[in-house]
Motif scaffolding. Structure first.
Motif, PDB file in Angstrom:
ATOM      1  N   GLN A 199      29.078  61.592  64.712  1.00 24.61           N
ATOM      2  CA  GLN A 199      29.513  60.655  65.749  1.00 24.61           C
ATOM      3  C   GLN A 199      29.449  59.247  65.177  1.00 24.61           C
ATOM      4  OE1 GLN A 199      26.780  61.517  69.014  1.00 24.61           O
ATOM      5  NE2 GLN A 199      28.140  63.100  69.812  1.00 24.61           N
ATOM      6  N   PHE A 211      30.127  55.165  66.409  1.00 27.58           N
ATOM      7  CA  PHE A 211      30.457  54.219  67.481  1.00 27.58           C
ATOM      8  C   PHE A 211      30.406  52.810  66.906  1.00 27.58           C
ATOM      9  CE2 PHE A 211      28.064  57.843  69.145  1.00 27.58           C
ATOM     10  CZ  PHE A 211      29.005  58.411  69.977  1.00 27.58           C
ATOM     11  N   TYR A 263      22.271  67.550  69.472  1.00 28.81           N
ATOM     12  CA  TYR A 263      22.918  66.355  70.029  1.00 28.81           C
ATOM     13  C   TYR A 263      21.896  65.373  70.591  1.00 28.81           C
ATOM     14  CZ  TYR A 263      27.751  67.924  69.466  1.00 28.81           C
ATOM     15  OH  TYR A 263      28.953  68.295  68.934  1.00 28.81           O
ATOM     16  N   ALA A 297      21.500  61.356  70.037  1.00 32.20           N
ATOM     17  CA  ALA A 297      22.109  60.655  71.162  1.00 32.20           C
ATOM     18  C   ALA A 297      21.106  59.803  71.922  1.00 32.20           C
ATOM     19  CB  ALA A 297      22.751  61.664  72.111  1.00 32.20           C
ATOM     20  N   THR A 310      19.872  55.776  71.357  1.00 33.27           N
ATOM     21  CA  THR A 310      20.577  54.543  71.749  1.00 33.27           C
ATOM     22  C   THR A 310      20.005  53.927  73.019  1.00 33.27           C
ATOM     23  OG1 THR A 310      22.135  55.795  73.091  1.00 33.27           O
ATOM     24  CG2 THR A 310      22.746  55.409  70.796  1.00 33.27           C
ATOM     25  N   TYR A 353      26.661  52.431  65.888  1.00 31.58           N
ATOM     26  CA  TYR A 353      25.750  53.566  65.717  1.00 31.58           C
ATOM     27  C   TYR A 353      26.494  54.743  65.118  1.00 31.58           C
ATOM     28  CZ  TYR A 353      22.399  57.265  66.863  1.00 31.58           C
ATOM     29  OH  TYR A 353      21.529  58.304  66.791  1.00 31.58           O
ATOM     30  N   ASN A 407      27.086  55.130  73.013  1.00 28.29           N
ATOM     31  CA  ASN A 407      27.620  56.478  73.232  1.00 28.29           C
ATOM     32  C   ASN A 407      27.887  56.766  74.717  1.00 28.29           C
ATOM     33  OD1 ASN A 407      24.829  56.326  73.439  1.00 28.29           O
ATOM     34  ND2 ASN A 407      24.456  58.357  72.603  1.00 28.29           N
ATOM     35  N   ASP A 408      28.170  55.688  75.442  1.00 27.76           N
ATOM     36  CA  ASP A 408      28.719  55.784  76.804  1.00 27.76           C
ATOM     37  C   ASP A 408      27.775  56.331  77.863  1.00 27.76           C
ATOM     38  OD1 ASP A 408      31.024  54.658  75.897  1.00 27.76           O
ATOM     39  OD2 ASP A 408      32.177  56.523  75.797  1.00 27.76           O
ATOM     40  N   ALA A 429      30.058  64.405  73.989  1.00 26.77           N
ATOM     41  CA  ALA A 429      29.770  63.296  74.909  1.00 26.77           C
ATOM     42  C   ALA A 429      28.926  63.710  76.124  1.00 26.77           C
ATOM     43  CB  ALA A 429      31.065  62.650  75.370  1.00 26.77           C
TER      44      ALA A 429
END
Lengths: 810, 167
Positions: free
Chosen positions: A189, A191, A351, A355, A358, A366, A427-428, A637
């Motif tokens: 991933q 970003f 994940y 994840a 962040t 990232y 990462n939203d 995601a």
């Protein structure tokens, strides 16, 4: 991203900074006066049953004609099964069934639908010491062990993969033919622009850390009793999720879910290890079908360790670029995790590992790379905090290294970078409430950081770390449009009791208690009149169960809705009875009054509920909860999305024995932002337990293997579960917080407090001795070795215990 | 002790044991553990099995007043003894002060260690009614708890000893 500009960003000794008021640790939080039932430390609803020995766990259940079952497991880490001969076992008196892969469905299963890679029994190869080969059902436990001994299995031993760092080598033995190079999961991933951030940075540092394989070690061994009768299967199980058990058992045996009933009894702890069905449910169901009798199956302690599903060992390379003020510009996390022989929940773990990094600090750039590899070791899964605690340890240690290099106080660098409310991670993840800054400031103050940092006597040190965790996963484990949680409330015909029906799963954390508090609050009723029926797929409405710290927010939201539906109907009837507009009535603790005159009680919940029943039948309420659509559009995601995130800071003070390297933890302070609190006593108890588990993993606990891949320490004593004598003084406190996405503003607490612990101990050791221990657990041996290396580097005389000579290192 | 042999020649022994004030005569094998006698023969399942190795203390009972791991005691050894299990701690439906204190101090989570914890604590308070905190920790150090970090358990025992628990 917002820049920190408040007072917290100023240097710590700034004279302009107002003096901090010290909070006295250990004082109870003030109770919330606005609510009648929530916010209060009600005793657990099951306390009496548990203190008198009346509480029945699955192993305590007996059924007429019940048989006992055991599973035969592999003695080799990797071997081909040449033949299985069950004939001698079948001849033994008292043996009712012996089954192998030929007698059961061959459909592959696993809790992660992306990689179904397990079978009820192995047919071609066994993949770790403890892999399932056959099972027996007998009239008693002793006969089971005789029968297992009488089963003859011929194996051809194969070379095994025991080192995860070499699992992907070209010439490494292949464990699953479907997954070349033992590559179970690969994540890349990216970003923002990490390379540009590193170019722009004033300082870029890389560190490497290694985690440890740990095990949940709940005190209650896994047990399941299966009863297959007239084509319907009932399973009593020590489970964290009756729903997932029902779903996967039904799938395996080709039954409609309606023909499979899973009932949770009292559960003696889970911590992630009881989330997925085991050989006990699958083999037990098959044995019950064949014998036509109830079959009770259980793991002993060593079998629990072998079944495992505990924490993955991770190898973590972290690179971070900062400006000269210590602002984080970009991070690259490059990890490998030892998955063991099967997937379990490991894709999510993989994940989660990157994840969740962040969350506590704000940065835009990232990159996260991960390989989860298969090895011939027990499968790893989700343990308290899921994949996140080891990377959090690594990142917090890495950040302290950076702070030291730049000459910045560890709390200052965290305050500069701390996440603010109403922000979005690279990462939203959408973060609503977030009191990271307040947690850090309070942790600094209650621990006396300013007086201690740099002023402690030799051998003493103080360290800080942060953590953040989901309040429920945004998406269920398998793809479905079912709501996350649902609930029903039934008020008794005379109104003197109400029963909450929920699929939420109390495994000791106290969900039965707090959900009854929430139901009573929403209904305007009393907690003492609440009863609960929970976690039975036939009598209670759907809920995904106890994992990802989801129940207070998600199950709670469904319960709140159900309670409010009861209240609306109740007040409508009250309005008719009193000839009063119902919208002007209120009910609180069973007393009904006009909103503008709360002192005059007009009638009671009980009277109105009885009238309702006479006029209309049962007074019931229903609720369900589905989170909004969450997360970005990139691969992976959904993992880590949540309606809300908790935040925490922990400070620990340690004393190192400089001769032995022994770490004595003196005090730990946990400061949590967990939203509004439903039951303060149970909440702090969750923090204590999470911290205990984090401390065990940080300093002592580790599953070790011999050179053949067999667990060397499969007992609680040798695994080194901490005792009451090992625990430091623990101080748990909160910062005010309200989460708009949660019912009454709630968030998670049960897992979040495990996250900072390992890092804050490492950082305290770093502060005390100036040495970095870069692998978990932080054993005396490692601390001693690190101290020794430092002395050598400093040109000090070092005594070598191997040669018994004192020499100067060149 | 009376013994009879079965068809295979395996001997069975008649054990007389008093459990929670009631007298039982139970036929056991030489290798039957006290914990299994209690759980399987007289259905007192409040005594838990967590490891069967003496590590966890979940099966703690009082044998002639002393806390023992019932998984490390042969049923034969309990012959003629007085055993107290968790079911025998409350009297006539009234909880013992330790039981109340565990409930009041949020010292219970999953509850699996609770019976053993309460019995170890009870043995301590019987021989030392006013223990110090280190004495409480030492007394329960043979009882593992995976949920509470022992924080509230220690608090509950101290509160019971100091009489802070309301009747």
């Amino acid at each position: 991203m917002s820049q920190p500009t408040n007072a917290a960003g100023q240097p710590q000794n700034d004279p302009k900074l107002p003096p901090r008021e010290y909070t006295h640790p250990g004082l109870p939080e003030p109770e919330n006066k606005d609510y009648a039932v929530i916010g209060k430390s009600k005793p657990k609803i099951d306390a009496r049953e548990k203190v008198t020995g009346q509480a029945r766990y699955t192993a305590d259940l007996k059924f007429p004609n019940m048989l006992y079952g055991k599973i035969l497991t592999s003695p080799y880490a990797h071997a081909r099964i040449l033949s299985i001969d069950t004939s001698e076992a079948e001849k033994l008196p008292g043996v009712k069934a012996v089954i192998t892969h030929k007698d059961v469905p061959t459909l592959k299963y696993g809790i992660s639908p992306a990689r179904w890679d397990e079978n009820i029994f192995c047919s071609e190869t066994v993949k770790f010491v403890g892999d399932k080969v056959a099972a027996v059902a007998c009239i008693d436990e002793e006969t089971c062990y005789k029968a297992l001994k009488a089963i003859k299995v011929d194996y051809e031993v194969l070379p095994a993969v025991l080192d995860p760092l070499h699992a992907m080598d070209e010439d490494a033995p292949q464990i699953h033919p479907e997954y070349p190079r033992n590559n179970n999961t690969e994540i890349h991933q990216d970003f923002g622009d990490v390379d540009a951030a590193f170019k722009q940075a004033d300082y870029v540092r890389t560190d490497f850390f290694v985690g440890n394989r740990t095990y949940q070690a709940p005190l209650e061994p896994h047990t399941a009793t299966s009863i297959w009768q007239d084509g319907k299967l009932t399973v009593y199980s020590s489970t964290q999720s009756p729903h997932y058990f029902q779903y996967y058992i039904a799938r395996e045996f080709g039954l409609p879910m309606g023909d499979v009933r899973v009932i949770k009894t009292y559960v003696g702890g889970g911590f992630g290890g009881k989330l997925e069905p085991t050989g006990l449910e699958f083999a037990g169901a098959a044995l019950s079908k064949i014998t036509g009798r109830p079959v009770k199956m259980f793991y002993d302690r060593a079998e629990m360790f072998a079944h495992n599903r505990g924490r993955h060992r991770q190898y973590m390379k972290l690179t971070t670029g900062v400006d000269k003020e210590g602002m984080i510009l970009g991070v690259h996390a490059d990890f490998i995790m030892d998955g063991g022989a099967y997937t379990s929940l490991g894709i999510a773990s993989a994940y989660y590992a990157g994840a969740m990094l962040t969350l506590t600090y704000e940065f835009d750039n990232y990159r996260f790379d991960m390989h989860r590899v298969y090895t011939n070791l027990p499968a790893c899964g989700a343990q308290r905090g899921h994949g996140a605690p080891q990377p959090r340890y690594a990142f917090e240690a890495h950040l302290d290294n950076i702070a030291k290099d730049l000459g910045i106080d560890p709390i200052e660098i965290r305050l500069k970078n701390a996440r603010r409310p109403n922000t979005v991670t690279p990462n939203d993840y959408v973060v609503n409430s977030c009191e990271m800054v307040a947690c850090l400031e309070k942790a600094r103050d209650v621990s006396g950081w300013r007086d201690k940092k740099g002023h402690l006597p030799p051998g003493r040190g103080i360290g800080i770390a942060t953590g953040s965790f989901v309040s429920g996963a945004g998406y269920p484990i398998y793809r479905t449009d079912l709501p996350q949680a649902s609930a029903m409330i039934k008020v008794g015909e005379d109104g003197t009791a109400a029963t909450l029906y929920t699929g939420a799963t109390d495994i000791g954390q106290g969900s039965d208690t707090i959900l009854c508090q929430m139901a009573a609050e929403a209904m305007g009723y009393t907690y003492e009149q609440m009863k609960i029926v929970a976690a039975d797929t036939e009598t209670t409405p759907h809920d995904f169960g106890a994992y990802a710290s989801r129940q207070t927010l998600m199950s709670g939201a469904a319960v709140k809705q159900a309670g409010e539906e009861v209240k609306t109907q109740l007040l409508e009837t009250a309005g008719q009875m009193l000839d009063f507009p119902p919208e002007q009535l209120e009910v609180r603790l069973g007393k009904i009054f006009a909103k503008d005159n709360p002192d005059t009680i007009l009638t009671t919940f009980e009277d109105v509920a009885r009238t309702f029943f006479v006029r209309k039948g049962p007074l019931t309420g229903r609720g369900s909860y589905a989170p909004p659509k969450l997360g970005g559009k990139f691969k992976g995601a959904p993992v880590g999305t949540s309606p809300a995130y908790s935040f925490a800071a922990q400070v620990s003070e340690v004393e190192i024995d400089q001769e032995t390297g022994e770490v004595a933890v003196l005090d730990v302070w946990d400061v949590h932002d967990c939203g509004q609190v439903i039951n303060p006593a149970l909440l702090h108890a969750q923090v204590h337990g999470a911290l205990y588990m984090g401390m065990g993993e940080a300093i002592w606990e580790e599953v070790r293997f011999d050179k053949n891949g067999k667990i060397a320490n499969p007992t609680l004593g040798e695994y080194r579960l901490p005792t009451a004598l090992d625990m430091p003084r623990v101080h748990s406190s909160l910062v005010p917080s309200y989460e708009p996405a949660g019912p009454w503003g709630v968030k998670e607490v049960g897992e979040g407090a495990t996250l900072p612990t390992m890092g804050c101990f490492r950082n305290a050791i770093f502060d005390a001795m100036g040495v970095s221990v870069n692998s978990l657990p932080l054993t005396p041996e490692k601390v001693w070795s690190a101290l020794r290396e430092k002395r050598k580097a400093d040109g000090e005389e070092v005594w070598d215990p191997m040669t018994c000579e004192c020499y100067l290192e060149d | 002790m009376q013994a009879i042999a079965d068809k295979q020649g395996v001997k069975r022994y008649l054990v007389d044991v008093t459990v929670n004030g009631d007298d039982y005569s139970v036929v056991v094998k030489a290798n039957t553990l006290l914990v299994n006698l209690l759980r399987d023969e007289i259905d007192l399942t409040g005594t838990k099995k967590g490891c069967e190795l003496g590590d966890c203390g979940s099966c703690t009972v009082l044998l002639d007043g002393k806390p023992v791991d019932a998984c490390l005691v042969l049923a034969l050894e309990a012959d003629g003894c007085d055993v107290i299990t968790i079911e025998g701690v409350a009297q006539h439906g009234e909880l013992d002060k330790l039981q109340r204190s565990f409930a009041d101090n949020a010292a219970i989570q999953c509850g699996y260690c609770t019976p053993g914890m309460i019995l170890s604590a009870k043995a301590l308070l019987t021989r030392n009614p006013k223990p110090t905190e280190p004495e409480v920790r030492a007394a329960i150090s043979g009882n593992l708890c995976r949920c509470t970090g022992y924080v509230n358990i220690v608090k509950a025992v101290m509160a019971a000893a100091s009489g802070e628990v309301t009747a």
